[in-house]
Design an enzyme around this catalytic site. Structure first.
Site, PDB file in Angstrom:
ATOM      1  N   CYS A 191      23.505  98.572  46.560  1.00 38.09           N
ATOM      2  CA  CYS A 191      24.624  99.510  46.654  1.00 38.09           C
ATOM      3  C   CYS A 191      24.194 100.940  46.365  1.00 38.09           C
ATOM      4  O   CYS A 191      24.924 101.877  46.642  1.00 38.09           O
ATOM      5  CB  CYS A 191      25.733  99.105  45.692  1.00 38.09           C
ATOM      6  SG  CYS A 191      26.427  97.490  46.062  1.00 38.09           S
TER       7      CYS A 191
ATOM      8  N   THR B 296      32.294  93.502  44.208  1.00 39.75           N
ATOM      9  CA  THR B 296      32.955  94.796  44.017  1.00 39.75           C
ATOM     10  C   THR B 296      34.450  94.617  43.801  1.00 39.75           C
ATOM     11  O   THR B 296      35.038  95.197  42.886  1.00 39.75           O
ATOM     12  CB  THR B 296      32.689  95.708  45.231  1.00 39.75           C
ATOM     13  OG1 THR B 296      31.291  96.031  45.255  1.00 39.75           O
ATOM     14  CG2 THR B 296      33.494  96.991  45.136  1.00 39.75           C
TER      15      THR B 296
ATOM     16  N   THR C 243      45.988  87.241  53.181  1.00 38.33           N
ATOM     17  CA  THR C 243      45.681  85.899  53.680  1.00 38.33           C
ATOM     18  C   THR C 243      44.264  85.499  53.288  1.00 38.33           C
ATOM     19  O   THR C 243      43.317  86.248  53.500  1.00 38.33           O
ATOM     20  CB  THR C 243      45.821  85.863  55.216  1.00 38.33           C
ATOM     21  OG1 THR C 243      47.146  86.259  55.568  1.00 38.33           O
ATOM     22  CG2 THR C 243      45.557  84.463  55.753  1.00 38.33           C
TER      23      THR C 243
END
Length: 381
Positions: free
Chosen positions: A324, A70, A237
């Site tokens: 989904c 996604t 990060t």
């Protein structure tokens, strides 16, 4: 247990989990830190990038680690649109893309005033390269077509489309390769792909890991503001343990595919044959130009979710549409786009195999399907 929902997600390999645990425990430092521990983490991240690049046949500097399909699709589509909108505002995709692609285009269309052409598909769910050519305009800046359809398994003529785009325009070419990776070969360079999305949990890595290939020289507008991680394109990060695990899973799955993909296709074909013998079952996956691990069929008159719950109660796990979309209980938009009638579209079931599956799954699956079909029909009478 028969787990036949591998297009939704795969079970992580034990070796991949072990790698994740070791890296998370021993190399927990931030790869951006300048001290020794940070440098060691950065070295591992760089090695993972090189390994993934080598397996995909591209350059390490063309690999962006993401959180999955996604994010990769959103970053590729919106990032490309925002960075090149000074050249034009016309975009092309197909009517049967994954929701993460279609919703990105709708957002660009409705909020940012881009113009989008949604290409039709034929009765097998295939996009025509000629239709792509006809849709190209002087101001077309991006074309996005998936490689393998997530519900039906149809393989698109990506190489033909890629050549067509580059011969006729300056548009960028994005491919959602999430369902095809390690199952259907795709040469990024040969197909002239500029951007390509893959997701780790589709090949026995962990949820929350992925890769976006960005061809060298292609500029993307970042979607997140923040640091300069991932070549200034994807701030945040890095998940070092996740990325190292993804690289390992990609290597293991690529090696396994070389040995076992033929077995998977034979299993799919035999299952297709057995299903075709059952009264009332309609096969939706085309025999040709389809991925070896996906099989979609319908039992018109039966609600797909009822049959899926029956199979689940008997330790057999399949799905309806894509993971989904499976909870919204709507008809399959892909099947409707292929010209199938409502009864087919709302009773569709997807079986998706792993590289370890073989013909031993067929008899128990067919037997339980027949029991479920008979039981549900009795209840409905």
């Amino acid at each position: 247990m028969l787990y036949l929902d591998n297009s939704a997600t795969t079970k992580p390999y034990d070796e991949v989990l072990a790698t994740y645990m070791k890296v998370a425990k021993d190399y927990f430092a931030n790869p951006s830190s300048i001290h020794k521990l940070g440098s060691e983490a950065e070295r591992l991240l760089s090695q993972s990038r090189q390994q993934v690049a080598g397996l995909l046949g591209v350059l390490p500097e063309e690999i962006i680690f993401t959180s999955g399909g996604t994010e990769g699709n959103n970053l590729a589509i919106k990032g490309a649109a925002f960075s090149t909108n000074h050249k034009g505002k016309h975009l092309i995709t197909s009517a049967i893309e994954h929701p993460s692609v279609l919703e990105s285009f709708k957002q660009l269309e409705q909020v940012h005033n881009f113009n989008v052409t949604y290409l039709p598909v034929d009765q097998n769910g295939r996009v025509s390269a000629e239709d792509v050519k006809k849709a190209l305009k002087k101001d077309t800046i991006l074309v996005s077509i998936m490689h393998v359809h997530n519900e039906i398994g149809t393989i698109q003529p990506i190489e033909e489309i890629g050549h067509m785009i580059k011969e006729s325009s300056n548009a960028l070419f994005h491919v959602d390769h999430v369902q095809g990776i390690t199952k259907v070969p795709l040469d990024f360079n040969k197909a002239k792909i500029d951007l390509c999305t893959i997701s780790g949990h589709k090949f026995h890595s962990l949820n929350g890991t992925g890769v976006l290939f960005v061809r060298k020289g292609v500029e993307l507008a970042p979607l997140f503001s923040g640091g300069a991680q991932e070549l200034n394109v994807r701030s945040g990060t890095e998940s070092l343990a996740g990325n190292v695990a993804l690289a390992k899973a990609l290597r293991l799955s690529t090696e396994k595919a070389g040995k076992q993909l033929k077995q998977v296709k034979m299993t799919r074909d035999k299952l297709m044959l057995e299903l075709s013998k059952i009264d009332g079952v309609e096969i939706n996956t085309p025999r040709n130009h389809s991925a070896p691990h996906i099989l979609n069929f319908s039992v018109p008159g039966l609600k797909a979710e009822v049959l899926i719950h029956f199979l689940g109660e008997n330790d057999i796990y399949v799905s309806t549409t894509s993971a989904c979309s499976s909870r919204d209980k709507k008809m399959s938009k892909a099947l409707l786009a292929m010209g199938k009638h409502d009864g087919i579209a709302k009773s569709a079931i997807r079986v998706s195999l792993s590289l370890d599956d073989n013909e031993e799954i067929i008899e128990p699956f067919i037997n339980m399907l027949l029991k479920g079909k008979e039981k549900i029909i009795k209840v409905m009478r």
